[in-house]
Design an enzyme around this catalytic site. Structure first.
Site, PDB file in Angstrom:
ATOM      1  N   GLN A  96       2.227  -5.953  -3.195  1.00 34.30           N
ATOM      2  CA  GLN A  96       2.527  -5.976  -1.751  1.00 34.30           C
ATOM      3  C   GLN A  96       3.877  -5.265  -1.507  1.00 34.30           C
ATOM      4  O   GLN A  96       4.253  -4.421  -2.300  1.00 34.30           O
ATOM      5  CB  GLN A  96       2.531  -7.413  -1.201  1.00 34.30           C
ATOM      6  CG  GLN A  96       1.158  -8.053  -1.135  1.00 34.30           C
ATOM      7  CD  GLN A  96       0.743  -8.739  -2.425  1.00 34.30           C
ATOM      8  OE1 GLN A  96       1.518  -9.432  -3.038  1.00 34.30           O
ATOM      9  NE2 GLN A  96      -0.499  -8.560  -2.827  1.00 34.30           N
TER      10      GLN A  96
ATOM     11  N   THR B  86      -6.138 -11.321   3.306  1.00 36.16           N
ATOM     12  CA  THR B  86      -7.189 -10.655   2.536  1.00 36.16           C
ATOM     13  C   THR B  86      -8.350 -11.617   2.230  1.00 36.16           C
ATOM     14  O   THR B  86      -9.352 -11.195   1.664  1.00 36.16           O
ATOM     15  CB  THR B  86      -6.626 -10.129   1.201  1.00 36.16           C
ATOM     16  OG1 THR B  86      -6.114 -11.248   0.463  1.00 36.16           O
ATOM     17  CG2 THR B  86      -5.525  -9.108   1.422  1.00 36.16           C
TER      18      THR B  86
ATOM     19  N   ASN C 188      -5.065 -10.483  -4.081  1.00 31.19           N
ATOM     20  CA  ASN C 188      -4.840  -9.811  -2.786  1.00 31.19           C
ATOM     21  C   ASN C 188      -4.337  -8.383  -2.991  1.00 31.19           C
ATOM     22  O   ASN C 188      -4.462  -7.534  -2.122  1.00 31.19           O
ATOM     23  CB  ASN C 188      -3.843 -10.606  -1.910  1.00 31.19           C
ATOM     24  CG  ASN C 188      -2.556 -10.984  -2.626  1.00 31.19           C
ATOM     25  OD1 ASN C 188      -2.457 -10.876  -3.834  1.00 31.19           O
ATOM     26  ND2 ASN C 188      -1.578 -11.450  -1.878  1.00 31.19           N
TER      27      ASN C 188
ATOM     28  N   ASP D 173       0.819  -1.221   0.000  1.00 34.03           N
ATOM     29  CA  ASP D 173       0.000   0.000   0.000  1.00 34.03           C
ATOM     30  C   ASP D 173       0.851   1.268   0.000  1.00 34.03           C
ATOM     31  O   ASP D 173       0.417   2.309   0.500  1.00 34.03           O
ATOM     32  CB  ASP D 173      -0.960   0.048   1.213  1.00 34.03           C
ATOM     33  CG  ASP D 173      -1.818  -1.187   1.308  1.00 34.03           C
ATOM     34  OD1 ASP D 173      -2.244  -1.668   0.253  1.00 34.03           O
ATOM     35  OD2 ASP D 173      -2.045  -1.673   2.425  1.00 34.03           O
TER      36      ASP D 173
ATOM     37  N   THR E 199      -9.809  -4.871   0.598  1.00 31.98           N
ATOM     38  CA  THR E 199     -10.770  -5.317   1.615  1.00 31.98           C
ATOM     39  C   THR E 199     -11.484  -4.169   2.320  1.00 31.98           C
ATOM     40  O   THR E 199     -12.437  -4.402   3.053  1.00 31.98           O
ATOM     41  CB  THR E 199     -10.030  -6.135   2.701  1.00 31.98           C
ATOM     42  OG1 THR E 199      -9.036  -5.278   3.276  1.00 31.98           O
ATOM     43  CG2 THR E 199      -9.365  -7.375   2.125  1.00 31.98           C
TER      44      THR E 199
ATOM     45  N   GLY F 204      -4.109  -4.549  -4.556  1.00 32.25           N
ATOM     46  CA  GLY F 204      -5.086  -3.543  -4.977  1.00 32.25           C
ATOM     47  C   GLY F 204      -4.323  -2.289  -5.346  1.00 32.25           C
ATOM     48  O   GLY F 204      -3.859  -1.569  -4.478  1.00 32.25           O
ATOM     49  N   HIS F 205      -4.106  -2.061  -6.631  1.00 33.58           N
ATOM     50  CA  HIS F 205      -3.366  -0.877  -7.070  1.00 33.58           C
ATOM     51  C   HIS F 205      -4.346   0.216  -7.474  1.00 33.58           C
ATOM     52  O   HIS F 205      -5.030   0.103  -8.484  1.00 33.58           O
ATOM     53  CB  HIS F 205      -2.424  -1.239  -8.228  1.00 33.58           C
ATOM     54  CG  HIS F 205      -1.285  -2.095  -7.759  1.00 33.58           C
ATOM     55  ND1 HIS F 205      -0.387  -2.680  -8.612  1.00 33.58           N
ATOM     56  CD2 HIS F 205      -0.909  -2.459  -6.509  1.00 33.58           C
ATOM     57  CE1 HIS F 205       0.493  -3.357  -7.886  1.00 33.58           C
ATOM     58  NE2 HIS F 205       0.194  -3.239  -6.615  1.00 33.58           N
TER      59      HIS F 205
ATOM     60  N   LYS G  25       2.327   2.169  -5.022  1.00 36.08           N
ATOM     61  CA  LYS G  25       3.043   1.669  -6.208  1.00 36.08           C
ATOM     62  C   LYS G  25       2.239   1.881  -7.477  1.00 36.08           C
ATOM     63  O   LYS G  25       2.784   2.154  -8.540  1.00 36.08           O
ATOM     64  CB  LYS G  25       3.325   0.160  -6.080  1.00 36.08           C
ATOM     65  CG  LYS G  25       4.284  -0.199  -5.003  1.00 36.08           C
ATOM     66  CD  LYS G  25       4.470  -1.700  -4.921  1.00 36.08           C
ATOM     67  CE  LYS G  25       3.240  -2.449  -4.455  1.00 36.08           C
ATOM     68  NZ  LYS G  25       2.797  -2.143  -3.105  1.00 36.08           N
ATOM     69  N   GLY G  26       0.903   1.749  -7.361  1.00 31.89           N
ATOM     70  CA  GLY G  26       0.035   1.860  -8.536  1.00 31.89           C
ATOM     71  C   GLY G  26       0.292   3.142  -9.299  1.00 31.89           C
ATOM     72  O   GLY G  26       0.455   3.137 -10.515  1.00 31.89           O
TER      73      GLY G  26
HETATM   74  P1  IMP Z   1      -2.677 -12.637   1.939  1.00 29.45           P
HETATM   75  O1  IMP Z   1      -1.721 -12.095   0.949  1.00 29.45           O
HETATM   76  O2  IMP Z   1      -4.120 -12.399   1.601  1.00 29.45           O
HETATM   77  O3  IMP Z   1      -2.395 -14.079   2.265  1.00 29.45           O
HETATM   78  O4  IMP Z   1      -2.456 -11.832   3.328  1.00 29.45           O
HETATM   79  C1  IMP Z   1      -1.245 -11.964   4.078  1.00 29.45           C
HETATM   80  C2  IMP Z   1      -0.842 -10.618   4.684  1.00 29.45           C
HETATM   81  O5  IMP Z   1      -0.458  -9.741   3.625  1.00 29.45           O
HETATM   82  C3  IMP Z   1      -1.975  -9.906   5.429  1.00 29.45           C
HETATM   83  O6  IMP Z   1      -1.406  -9.159   6.498  1.00 29.45           O
HETATM   84  C4  IMP Z   1      -2.538  -8.949   4.382  1.00 29.45           C
HETATM   85  O7  IMP Z   1      -3.163  -7.833   4.980  1.00 29.45           O
HETATM   86  C5  IMP Z   1      -1.249  -8.559   3.671  1.00 29.45           C
HETATM   87  N1  IMP Z   1      -1.480  -8.125   2.284  1.00 29.45           N
HETATM   88  C6  IMP Z   1      -1.738  -8.892   1.211  1.00 29.45           C
HETATM   89  N2  IMP Z   1      -1.872  -8.136   0.107  1.00 29.45           N
HETATM   90  C7  IMP Z   1      -1.661  -6.871   0.479  1.00 29.45           C
HETATM   91  C8  IMP Z   1      -1.628  -5.630  -0.228  1.00 29.45           C
HETATM   92  O8  IMP Z   1      -1.792  -5.538  -1.452  1.00 29.45           O
HETATM   93  N3  IMP Z   1      -1.378  -4.527   0.527  1.00 29.45           N
HETATM   94  C9  IMP Z   1      -1.146  -4.587   1.866  1.00 29.45           C
HETATM   95  N4  IMP Z   1      -1.162  -5.717   2.565  1.00 29.45           N
HETATM   96  C10 IMP Z   1      -1.423  -6.853   1.878  1.00 29.45           C
END
Ligand code: IMP
Length: 408
Positions: free
Chosen positions: A217, A125, A38, A13, A293, A40-41, A16-17
């Site tokens: 991420q 997520t 997971n 977050d 989310t 979100g850009h 980067k987008g």
């Molecule tokens: P997962 O990637 O859904 O398995 O989540 C694992 C961890 O990575 C959690 O703490 C999520 O909140 C975090 N996470 C996954 N994708 C993002 C993202 O795009 N931005 C910020 N945190 C992320």
């Protein structure tokens, strides 16, 4: 011929987008190499907010080819929804513009179900990412090539018969059956988008294409180099780009994106986290709610030791510092510069600035204390900050030094 990479330097977050979108304008090919829905850009283009989850940001630029590499995990149902949303916004998404690797793994409803049931402790997520990568590593995963070969439905049925027991779903069987039907119905529509992205990328590189690798991420969520086990399930740092594309690219330009402060969503350590009262203020100013989310993000001070680590892991040639405008109005700003003998952060207090900086057009127009904040970080990290973002729009971006050459 050139290759650049944009990576998150914190817990995701970082904005980067926006940076990728600026660079994508000059790229012939944009590639995603890890993660899935997971991510979100968020991009603001001509005042319109667009959130991309699985599709590379180059999709917004007409002549650009967008590749989703073998290191990604793709949810076909979510992908078709994303394509439909982009088309609604007037953006063309064709199989010529978008290709998914035949070796990318498929996120199934079963993975999403498991993630929702097991991901609470990590605060995932819920997009099925961990269970899907788990199956990949256990060699029980389902890849995109099985859609091309027409074997995916049988493979999935066999998979379910292995992993499901009578008690798996409890009272959620109906919901699962609905998700399953949507999943199976979506598969044929994905076929035109599947291809050999590795060969395409290598050919483009040999022909002199300008290639941009788009990380998702952030470094601290890397499965190997992050705050394990509170991480995502892929290599979000630079190593993931090599395995996740299957092509050696020299990546001469390696841009790390960091917020002017720090945020994280989900559980896990956050040494410089602000008190809830102060975090609330920044959360509102910085619109710190997850793009995927909607969860409120945890907010804290900038952490230099963690950024130094990200510089070591990724070899950043420069940094983009985002959301600097969100710190306006503070009398002083604390930055973590080290750790004491118990491992707690030690802080340096810098002067704040009162001015609204969102309409600055040049770095030299920023208040002296604001410039000093940027220059302090740059010096501590021994890495130039070549892009400074002072608002969500493309126009609210200030370029310094080498970035003037890279971007403009
Ligand atoms: P997962 O990637 O859904 O398995 O989540 C694992 C961890 O990575 C959690 O703490 C999520 O909140 C975090 N996470 C996954 N994708 C993002 C993202 O795009 N931005 C910020 N945190 C992320």
């Amino acid at each position: 011929m050139s290759s650049s990479i944009v990576l998150g330097a914190q817990w995701g977050d970082e904005g980067k987008g926006k940076i990728v979108d600026l660079l994508a304008e000059k790229a012939d090919v944009v590639v995603r190499f890890q993660g899935g829905a997971n991510a979100g850009h968020t991009l603001v283009v001509e005042g319109r907010k667009i959130v991309l989850h699985q599709i590379p940001s180059g999709i917004l630029h007409k002549p650009c080819t967008n590749l989703i590499g073998p290191g990604c995990v793709i949810d076909p149902t979510a992908l078709l929804e994303e394509i439909a949303d982009l088309r609604k916004a007037g953006i063309e998404v064709t199989p010529e513009k978008l290709k998914i690797s035949d070796r990318a793994h498929i996120v199934t409803p079963f993975h999403r179900f498991l993630d929702r049931r097991q991901g609470g402790a990590i605060g995932t997520t819920g997009r099925g990412i961990g269970p899907c990568y788990g199956d990949k590593i256990a060699r029980t995963g389902i890849r995109m090539d099985s859609v091309l070969h027409g074997t995916v439905k049988v493979t999935y049925e066999n998979y379910l018969s292995l992993v499901m027991t009578d008690t798996t779903f409890g009272d959620q069987t109906d919901a699962f059956n609905r998700e399953n039907s949507a999943f199976l119905a979506s598969l044929d529509s994905v076929i035109p988008f599947i291809g050999d992205t590795q060969t395409m990328l290598f050919a483009a590189y040999k022909q002199g294409a300008r290639i941009l690798l788009e990380g998702a991420q952030g470094t601290l969520l890397d499965i190997d180099h992050g705050t394990y086990p509170f991480v995502t399930s892929s290599n979000t740092s630079i190593g993931g780009a090599l395995t996740g594309t299957g092509v050696y690219l020299p990546m001469e330009t390696r841009i790390g994106v960091a917020k002017a402060y720090t945020t994280r969503v989900g559980n896990g350590p956050f040494p410089t986290e602000w008190s809830e009262e102060f975090a609330d203020q920044i959360r509102v100013v910085g619109r710190e709610f997850g793009a995927t989310t909607g969860r409120p993000r945890r907010c804290g001070r900038l952490d230099i030791p963690l950024l130094q680590n990200a510089c070591m892991v990724n070899g950043f040639t420069s940094l983009a510092l985002t959301k600097l405008d969100c710190l306006s109005g503070q009398t002083t700003i604390e930055v973590a510069v080290g750790r004491d003998s118990s491992g707690n952060p030690t802080y340096k207090t810098l002067d704040g600035w009162q001015e609204d900086i969102t309409s600055a057009k040049d770095f030299d127009e920023l208040p002296a204390a604001c410039r000093a904040y940027v220059e302090f970080i740059e010096k501590e990290l021994a890495t130039p900050i070549s892009i400074v973002s002072v608002g969500p729009n493309r126009s609210q971006t200030l370029f310094r030094g080498e970035a003037k050459g890279v971007v403009s």
